[in-house]
Design a protein around this motif. Structure first.
Motif, PDB file in Angstrom:
ATOM      1  N   GLU A  38      36.035  28.563  53.467  1.00 50.34           N
ATOM      2  CA  GLU A  38      36.698  29.434  52.725  1.00 50.34           C
ATOM      3  C   GLU A  38      37.169  29.101  51.120  1.00 50.34           C
ATOM      4  N   ALA A  39      37.447  28.103  50.921  1.00 47.97           N
ATOM      5  CA  ALA A  39      37.802  27.593  49.605  1.00 47.97           C
ATOM      6  C   ALA A  39      36.566  27.792  48.585  1.00 47.97           C
ATOM      7  N   ARG A  40      35.549  27.364  49.377  1.00 47.02           N
ATOM      8  CA  ARG A  40      34.218  27.382  48.449  1.00 47.02           C
ATOM      9  C   ARG A  40      33.867  28.880  48.149  1.00 47.02           C
ATOM     10  N   LYS A  41      34.110  29.811  49.322  1.00 47.46           N
ATOM     11  CA  LYS A  41      33.739  31.215  48.905  1.00 47.46           C
ATOM     12  C   LYS A  41      34.791  31.783  47.992  1.00 47.46           C
ATOM     13  N   LEU A  42      35.951  31.311  47.989  1.00 45.92           N
ATOM     14  CA  LEU A  42      37.079  31.695  46.824  1.00 45.92           C
ATOM     15  C   LEU A  42      36.672  31.199  45.577  1.00 45.92           C
ATOM     16  N   ASN A  43      36.206  30.090  45.428  1.00 53.52           N
ATOM     17  CA  ASN A  43      35.767  29.453  44.146  1.00 53.52           C
ATOM     18  C   ASN A  43      34.893  30.004  43.534  1.00 53.52           C
ATOM     19  N   HIS A  44      33.785  30.597  44.507  1.00 55.09           N
ATOM     20  CA  HIS A  44      32.509  31.207  43.951  1.00 55.09           C
ATOM     21  C   HIS A  44      32.921  32.639  43.434  1.00 55.09           C
ATOM     22  N   GLN A  45      33.912  33.430  44.073  1.00 59.19           N
ATOM     23  CA  GLN A  45      34.400  34.722  43.634  1.00 59.19           C
ATOM     24  C   GLN A  45      34.722  34.488  42.370  1.00 59.19           C
ATOM     25  N   GLU A  46      35.589  33.392  42.405  1.00 54.64           N
ATOM     26  CA  GLU A  46      36.514  33.415  41.029  1.00 54.64           C
ATOM     27  C   GLU A  46      35.550  33.158  39.947  1.00 54.64           C
ATOM     28  N   VAL A  47      34.696  32.208  40.053  1.00 54.51           N
ATOM     29  CA  VAL A  47      33.650  31.854  38.920  1.00 54.51           C
ATOM     30  C   VAL A  47      32.966  32.961  38.604  1.00 54.51           C
ATOM     31  N   VAL A  48      32.469  33.988  39.638  1.00 56.21           N
ATOM     32  CA  VAL A  48      31.778  35.204  39.301  1.00 56.21           C
ATOM     33  C   VAL A  48      32.725  36.255  38.534  1.00 56.21           C
ATOM     34  N   GLU A  49      33.853  36.402  38.776  1.00 53.85           N
ATOM     35  CA  GLU A  49      34.645  37.192  38.293  1.00 53.85           C
ATOM     36  C   GLU A  49      34.924  36.689  36.836  1.00 53.85           C
ATOM     37  N   GLU A  50      35.106  35.271  36.410  1.00 53.73           N
ATOM     38  CA  GLU A  50      35.321  34.936  35.212  1.00 53.73           C
ATOM     39  C   GLU A  50      34.241  35.230  34.366  1.00 53.73           C
ATOM     40  N   ASP A  51      33.079  34.934  34.909  1.00 53.70           N
ATOM     41  CA  ASP A  51      31.869  35.219  34.134  1.00 53.70           C
ATOM     42  C   ASP A  51      31.678  36.647  33.739  1.00 53.70           C
ATOM     43  N   LYS A  52      32.008  37.756  34.603  1.00 54.70           N
ATOM     44  CA  LYS A  52      32.234  39.029  34.274  1.00 54.70           C
ATOM     45  C   LYS A  52      33.005  39.180  32.993  1.00 54.70           C
ATOM     46  N   ARG A  53      34.339  38.484  33.249  1.00 58.57           N
ATOM     47  CA  ARG A  53      35.283  38.868  32.123  1.00 58.57           C
ATOM     48  C   ARG A  53      34.785  38.123  30.772  1.00 58.57           C
ATOM     49  N   MET A  54      34.150  36.980  30.927  1.00 60.16           N
ATOM     50  CA  MET A  54      33.521  36.425  29.731  1.00 60.16           C
ATOM     51  C   MET A  54      32.611  37.438  28.827  1.00 60.16           C
ATOM     52  N   LYS A  55      31.716  38.226  29.866  1.00 59.65           N
ATOM     53  CA  LYS A  55      30.673  38.909  29.329  1.00 59.65           C
ATOM     54  C   LYS A  55      31.191  40.269  28.596  1.00 59.65           C
ATOM     55  N   LEU A  56      32.371  40.849  29.233  1.00 65.19           N
ATOM     56  CA  LEU A  56      33.089  41.902  28.683  1.00 65.19           C
ATOM     57  C   LEU A  56      33.454  41.917  27.198  1.00 65.19           C
ATOM     58  N   PRO A  57      33.510  43.017  26.523  1.00 67.17           N
ATOM     59  CA  PRO A  57      33.813  42.987  24.960  1.00 67.17           C
ATOM     60  C   PRO A  57      35.336  42.487  24.886  1.00 67.17           C
ATOM     61  N   ALA A  58      35.525  41.992  23.676  1.00 58.37           N
ATOM     62  CA  ALA A  58      36.912  41.258  23.370  1.00 58.37           C
ATOM     63  C   ALA A  58      38.103  42.419  23.559  1.00 58.37           C
ATOM     64  N   ASN A  59      37.741  43.727  23.300  1.00 59.16           N
ATOM     65  CA  ASN A  59      38.962  44.661  23.326  1.00 59.16           C
ATOM     66  C   ASN A  59      38.908  45.369  24.592  1.00 59.16           C
ATOM     67  N   TRP A  60      37.968  44.938  25.667  1.00 58.99           N
ATOM     68  CA  TRP A  60      37.910  45.652  27.003  1.00 58.99           C
ATOM     69  C   TRP A  60      39.193  46.044  27.621  1.00 58.99           C
TER      70      TRP A  60
END
Length: 235
Positions: A38-60
């Motif tokens: 469960e911890a591995r799954k949550l960590n993977h989801q957080e990494v994916v979400e963080e990667d999405k946020r990093m790819k968004l424009p600065a003023n999104w």
């Protein structure tokens, strides 16, 4: 006879206790294994979400918050209209004295026209002025949001060219806005008509501009000298 029975019962009791202890350890091991997955799954989801946020424009985030605020304002206006109330009056009643005072101070500090510094700054001011005049179509935005979901907000990996076809109403609004800009530009940048009766004291257009500047700044000091030179009475 009784002691013999007790000796036979002890190994069975010990074996049962050992089996129970082993089962308890296996149960704890399975729980730890599930918690790790469960911890591995949550960590993977957080990494994916963080990667999405990093790819968004600065003023999104700011744009998204702005659109959500505009939607809330539009809903509030509809509610006030349904109750027969004036939205501006209701909004003013909800603003505290501190917020109103802070808004007035901010409004006084803001200078809408800083004067001409360079062409880049002038172009930026025009862009900001034009974007403030844009009134977004919130109903169309909601339809696009339902249709595309998160894909509506582009990232650095999004391919935008050729994927959007503007509506006829949008094109008409753009044409009307451009015609308005052209009309305003022609009003303020039209060439002044040439005055045939004016004195010719220049040799070319550049010299004429220089003479106008010199007259504007030093004309009152040199008016008498110029008149004496024209009359031929200068000493």
């Amino acid at each position: 006879g009784s002691s013999g029975s007790e000796d036979e019962a002890r190994p069975g009791t010990a074996a049962a206790a050992a089996a129970q202890k082993r089962e308890e350890r296996l149960r704890k091991f399975r729980e730890l294994h599930m918690m790790r997955n469960e911890a591995r799954k949550l960590n993977h989801q957080e990494v994916v979400e963080e990667d999405k946020r990093m790819k968004l424009p600065a003023n999104w985030e700011a744009k998204k918050a702005r659109l959500e605020w505009e939607l809330k304002v539009e809903e509030k206006k509809k509610e006030c209209a349904a109750r027969g109330e004036d939205y501006e009056r209701v909004k003013l009643l909800e603003i505290s004295a501190e917020e109103a005072d802070r808004w007035e101070r901010k409004k006084k500090r803001k200078n809408p026209d800083l004067g001409f510094s360079d062409y880049a700054a002038a172009q930026l001011r025009q862009y900001q002025r034009l974007t403030r005049q844009i009134k977004p179509d919130l109903e169309q935005y909601e339809k696009l949001k339902e249709q595309y979901g998160e894909a509506l907000y582009p990232t650095s990996d999004s391919l935008l060219h050729g994927t959007h076809v503007p509506s006829k109403e949008g094109i008409d609004r753009m044409v009307a806005d451009l015609e308005k800009q052209i009309e305003k530009r022609e009003k303020y940048s039209r060439r002044r008509p040439y005055n045939d009766d004016a004195d010719i004291d220049y040799i070319n257009e550049r010299n004429a501009k220089f003479n106008k500047k010199a007259e504007r700044f030093y004309g009152k000091y040199t008016a008498e000298i110029k008149q004496n030179l024209e009359r031929g009475t200068a000493v």
